[in-house]
Motif scaffolding. Sequence first.
Motif, PDB file in Angstrom:
ATOM      1  N   ASN A  17       0.839  -1.205   0.000  1.00  0.00           N
ATOM      2  CA  ASN A  17       0.000   0.000   0.000  1.00  0.00           C
ATOM      3  C   ASN A  17       0.872   1.251   0.000  1.00  0.00           C
ATOM      4  OD1 ASN A  17      -1.414  -2.152   2.090  1.00  0.00           O
ATOM      5  ND2 ASN A  17      -2.840  -1.321   0.584  1.00  0.00           N
ATOM      6  N   LEU A  18       1.949   1.205  -0.768  1.00  0.00           N
ATOM      7  CA  LEU A  18       2.934   2.280  -0.722  1.00  0.00           C
ATOM      8  C   LEU A  18       2.365   3.632  -1.130  1.00  0.00           C
ATOM      9  CD1 LEU A  18       6.236   0.650  -2.055  1.00  0.00           C
ATOM     10  CD2 LEU A  18       5.787   1.516   0.223  1.00  0.00           C
ATOM     11  N   LEU A  19       1.346   3.632  -1.982  1.00  0.00           N
ATOM     12  CA  LEU A  19       0.820   4.894  -2.489  1.00  0.00           C
ATOM     13  C   LEU A  19      -0.349   5.434  -1.674  1.00  0.00           C
ATOM     14  CD1 LEU A  19       1.047   4.238  -6.335  1.00  0.00           C
ATOM     15  CD2 LEU A  19       2.717   5.317  -4.822  1.00  0.00           C
ATOM     16  N   ASP A  20      -0.710   4.739  -0.605  1.00  0.00           N
ATOM     17  CA  ASP A  20      -1.829   5.196   0.220  1.00  0.00           C
ATOM     18  C   ASP A  20      -1.529   6.554   0.839  1.00  0.00           C
ATOM     19  OD1 ASP A  20      -3.215   2.930  -0.324  1.00  0.00           O
ATOM     20  OD2 ASP A  20      -2.984   2.031   1.654  1.00  0.00           O
ATOM     21  N   SER A  21      -2.531   7.399   0.848  1.00  0.00           N
ATOM     22  CA  SER A  21      -2.392   8.694   1.513  1.00  0.00           C
ATOM     23  C   SER A  21      -2.447   8.520   3.023  1.00  0.00           C
ATOM     24  CB  SER A  21      -3.507   9.637   1.071  1.00  0.00           C
ATOM     25  OG  SER A  21      -4.758   9.179   1.577  1.00  0.00           O
ATOM     26  N   LEU A  22      -2.070   9.559   3.735  1.00  0.00           N
ATOM     27  CA  LEU A  22      -2.114   9.519   5.192  1.00  0.00           C
ATOM     28  C   LEU A  22      -3.552   9.369   5.683  1.00  0.00           C
ATOM     29  CD1 LEU A  22      -0.204   9.636   7.589  1.00  0.00           C
ATOM     30  CD2 LEU A  22      -0.404  12.128   7.555  1.00  0.00           C
ATOM     31  N   ASP A  23      -4.489  10.018   5.019  1.00  0.00           N
ATOM     32  CA  ASP A  23      -5.895   9.891   5.406  1.00  0.00           C
ATOM     33  C   ASP A  23      -6.378   8.448   5.280  1.00  0.00           C
ATOM     34  OD1 ASP A  23      -6.211  12.528   6.070  1.00  0.00           O
ATOM     35  OD2 ASP A  23      -7.062  13.129   4.143  1.00  0.00           O
ATOM     36  N   VAL A  24      -5.994   7.782   4.185  1.00  0.00           N
ATOM     37  CA  VAL A  24      -6.389   6.382   3.988  1.00  0.00           C
ATOM     38  C   VAL A  24      -5.795   5.509   5.087  1.00  0.00           C
ATOM     39  CG1 VAL A  24      -6.100   4.364   2.477  1.00  0.00           C
ATOM     40  CG2 VAL A  24      -6.779   6.574   1.507  1.00  0.00           C
ATOM     41  N   ARG A  25      -4.556   5.773   5.446  1.00  0.00           N
ATOM     42  CA  ARG A  25      -3.903   4.993   6.501  1.00  0.00           C
ATOM     43  C   ARG A  25      -4.610   5.187   7.845  1.00  0.00           C
ATOM     44  NH1 ARG A  25       1.841   3.761   4.939  1.00  0.00           N
ATOM     45  NH2 ARG A  25       2.011   4.401   2.768  1.00  0.00           N
ATOM     46  N   LEU A  26      -4.980   6.421   8.148  1.00  0.00           N
ATOM     47  CA  LEU A  26      -5.685   6.693   9.398  1.00  0.00           C
ATOM     48  C   LEU A  26      -7.049   6.009   9.429  1.00  0.00           C
ATOM     49  CD1 LEU A  26      -4.761  10.431   9.937  1.00  0.00           C
ATOM     50  CD2 LEU A  26      -4.510   8.648  11.671  1.00  0.00           C
ATOM     51  N   GLN A  27      -7.750   6.042   8.305  1.00  0.00           N
ATOM     52  CA  GLN A  27      -9.057   5.390   8.237  1.00  0.00           C
ATOM     53  C   GLN A  27      -8.923   3.885   8.439  1.00  0.00           C
ATOM     54  OE1 GLN A  27     -10.663   6.616   4.447  1.00  0.00           O
ATOM     55  NE2 GLN A  27     -10.640   8.788   5.009  1.00  0.00           N
ATOM     56  N   ARG A  28      -7.923   3.297   7.821  1.00  0.00           N
ATOM     57  CA  ARG A  28      -7.718   1.846   7.974  1.00  0.00           C
ATOM     58  C   ARG A  28      -7.345   1.512   9.417  1.00  0.00           C
ATOM     59  NH1 ARG A  28      -3.574   1.197   4.938  1.00  0.00           N
ATOM     60  NH2 ARG A  28      -4.613   0.679   2.966  1.00  0.00           N
ATOM     61  N   PHE A  29      -6.444   2.314   9.996  1.00  0.00           N
ATOM     62  CA  PHE A  29      -6.048   2.089  11.383  1.00  0.00           C
ATOM     63  C   PHE A  29      -7.264   2.149  12.297  1.00  0.00           C
ATOM     64  CE2 PHE A  29      -4.618   3.371  15.568  1.00  0.00           C
ATOM     65  CZ  PHE A  29      -3.531   2.541  15.787  1.00  0.00           C
ATOM     66  N   ASN A  30      -8.131   3.119  12.079  1.00  0.00           N
ATOM     67  CA  ASN A  30      -9.335   3.268  12.884  1.00  0.00           C
ATOM     68  C   ASN A  30     -10.220   2.031  12.780  1.00  0.00           C
ATOM     69  OD1 ASN A  30     -11.322   4.394  14.480  1.00  0.00           O
ATOM     70  ND2 ASN A  30     -12.092   5.781  12.920  1.00  0.00           N
ATOM     71  N   THR A  70       7.817   7.639   2.300  1.00  0.00           N
ATOM     72  CA  THR A  70       8.552   8.888   2.428  1.00  0.00           C
ATOM     73  C   THR A  70       8.138   9.568   3.734  1.00  0.00           C
ATOM     74  OG1 THR A  70       6.805   9.972   1.149  1.00  0.00           O
ATOM     75  CG2 THR A  70       8.788   9.269  -0.050  1.00  0.00           C
ATOM     76  N   PRO A  71       8.997  10.425   4.275  1.00  0.00           N
ATOM     77  CA  PRO A  71       8.623  11.091   5.530  1.00  0.00           C
ATOM     78  C   PRO A  71       7.518  12.114   5.314  1.00  0.00           C
ATOM     79  CG  PRO A  71      10.749  11.897   4.735  1.00  0.00           C
ATOM     80  CD  PRO A  71      10.381  10.740   3.863  1.00  0.00           C
ATOM     81  N   ILE A  72       6.576  12.144   6.235  1.00  0.00           N
ATOM     82  CA  ILE A  72       5.546  13.178   6.199  1.00  0.00           C
ATOM     83  C   ILE A  72       6.107  14.445   6.845  1.00  0.00           C
ATOM     84  CG2 ILE A  72       3.669  11.490   6.212  1.00  0.00           C
ATOM     85  CD1 ILE A  72       3.245  12.037   9.168  1.00  0.00           C
ATOM     86  N   SER A  73       5.384  15.535   6.714  1.00  0.00           N
ATOM     87  CA  SER A  73       5.859  16.793   7.291  1.00  0.00           C
ATOM     88  C   SER A  73       5.687  16.791   8.810  1.00  0.00           C
ATOM     89  CB  SER A  73       5.088  17.965   6.688  1.00  0.00           C
ATOM     90  OG  SER A  73       3.728  17.935   7.129  1.00  0.00           O
ATOM     91  N   ALA A  74       6.380  17.716   9.462  1.00  0.00           N
ATOM     92  CA  ALA A  74       6.236  17.850  10.914  1.00  0.00           C
ATOM     93  C   ALA A  74       4.798  18.214  11.285  1.00  0.00           C
ATOM     94  CB  ALA A  74       7.210  18.902  11.438  1.00  0.00           C
ATOM     95  N   ALA A  75       4.160  19.032  10.463  1.00  0.00           N
ATOM     96  CA  ALA A  75       2.766  19.399  10.732  1.00  0.00           C
ATOM     97  C   ALA A  75       1.854  18.188  10.609  1.00  0.00           C
ATOM     98  CB  ALA A  75       2.320  20.495   9.769  1.00  0.00           C
ATOM     99  N   ASP A  76       2.091  17.340   9.592  1.00  0.00           N
ATOM    100  CA  ASP A  76       1.288  16.125   9.436  1.00  0.00           C
ATOM    101  C   ASP A  76       1.556  15.147  10.579  1.00  0.00           C
ATOM    102  OD1 ASP A  76      -0.081  16.865   7.168  1.00  0.00           O
ATOM    103  OD2 ASP A  76       1.308  15.899   5.773  1.00  0.00           O
ATOM    104  N   HIS A  77       2.803  15.101  11.046  1.00  0.00           N
ATOM    105  CA  HIS A  77       3.117  14.268  12.220  1.00  0.00           C
ATOM    106  C   HIS A  77       2.286  14.714  13.418  1.00  0.00           C
ATOM    107  CE1 HIS A  77       5.224  14.181  16.126  1.00  0.00           C
ATOM    108  NE2 HIS A  77       5.488  12.920  15.822  1.00  0.00           N
TER     109      HIS A  77
END
Length: 322
Positions: A17-30, A70-77
């Motif tokens: 799932n390398l191309l998944d966005s951060l939002d998709v990852r959060l939704q899956r985690f939830n 790839t690393p996300i931004s500090a704000a996204d962290h």
Amino acid sequence: MGDANLIGIWTHDNHGNLLDSLDVRLQRFNRVLDMFGAVVKRDSASLSDGNHVQAIFVAPEYYFSGPGKTPISAADHDNTLRQLMQLSTKYPNVLIVPGTIYYSRDLSDEKERQRWLNDLTKAKKTARDIKRSEIIDQDIRLGSNNKIVPKLNQVHVNVMVGKPIRVLNNAYMLRNGQILFFYEKTADFLEARGATPDKQIFIPGNRSGDAQTWGSQFSLKFGLEICFDHCVGVLKRHNIPELNYHIVVSDWVNTATANFAMANKGYFIHASTNYNQSSIYYNSNGTVFNLTNDRAYWKYHSILGGDSYLDFYSIVPPPLIK
């Protein structure tokens, strides 16, 4: 109340799932956390809360990163961590280790430069303490492509005179909206993705990896390692005694019984991107037992699709340590 704890080990192959966005990852985690939380609620009568925790949920390394790992931004962290803390309030008796957040920070000003230099000084001391002083003045080649992990002395020079980007790979322990502990990865396995240190750097974490939580008279004690940390035995090298739980998140590393650091009646929990490495072990008077496929402890196995699995284990809680 009962006398068991529930352990959830989530194996998720991030490479699929390398191309998944951060939002998709959060939704899956939830969704996965909700699956685990539903079982915790259903079985709550059989679960102990004497240690102020009924269950532990652990996810693999790099789960929260950008497309292509790839690393996300500090704000996204910061935003991701806030959302994870909020999610943890839904299940107040579940300790959550949501894998790692891989992110970057810019060298914004001279105060930040000094903080980074101080971190490098601490990292060198840690390297000496755990007998890995070679990383201070020697380049290390790792991986199938023999990429270079630059020596810390070179990183130090680049921080002093340049403005490289700093990448970090952190694990957090969350419970009921609170950060109980965080751990910065110590053993660098190409965290900067082979970039030259004038462009991008990784400064090894200098925390010992252990945390005491809960209880006014007694404490549970946890140790965290992130992937290559476990391979080189960071917790073992620190000689930290009396861990109730030794927890590893990885992408991926072999489970190394020689590097276990849990106390008698303590547990080792490994959540990996590789299902063959996700595991749980128990220490009984110096003999370790692999409980991973033992039906006396392995209660449920959920196939989530795409090399993603959630395994549930029912264990006897470890004794509290004075």
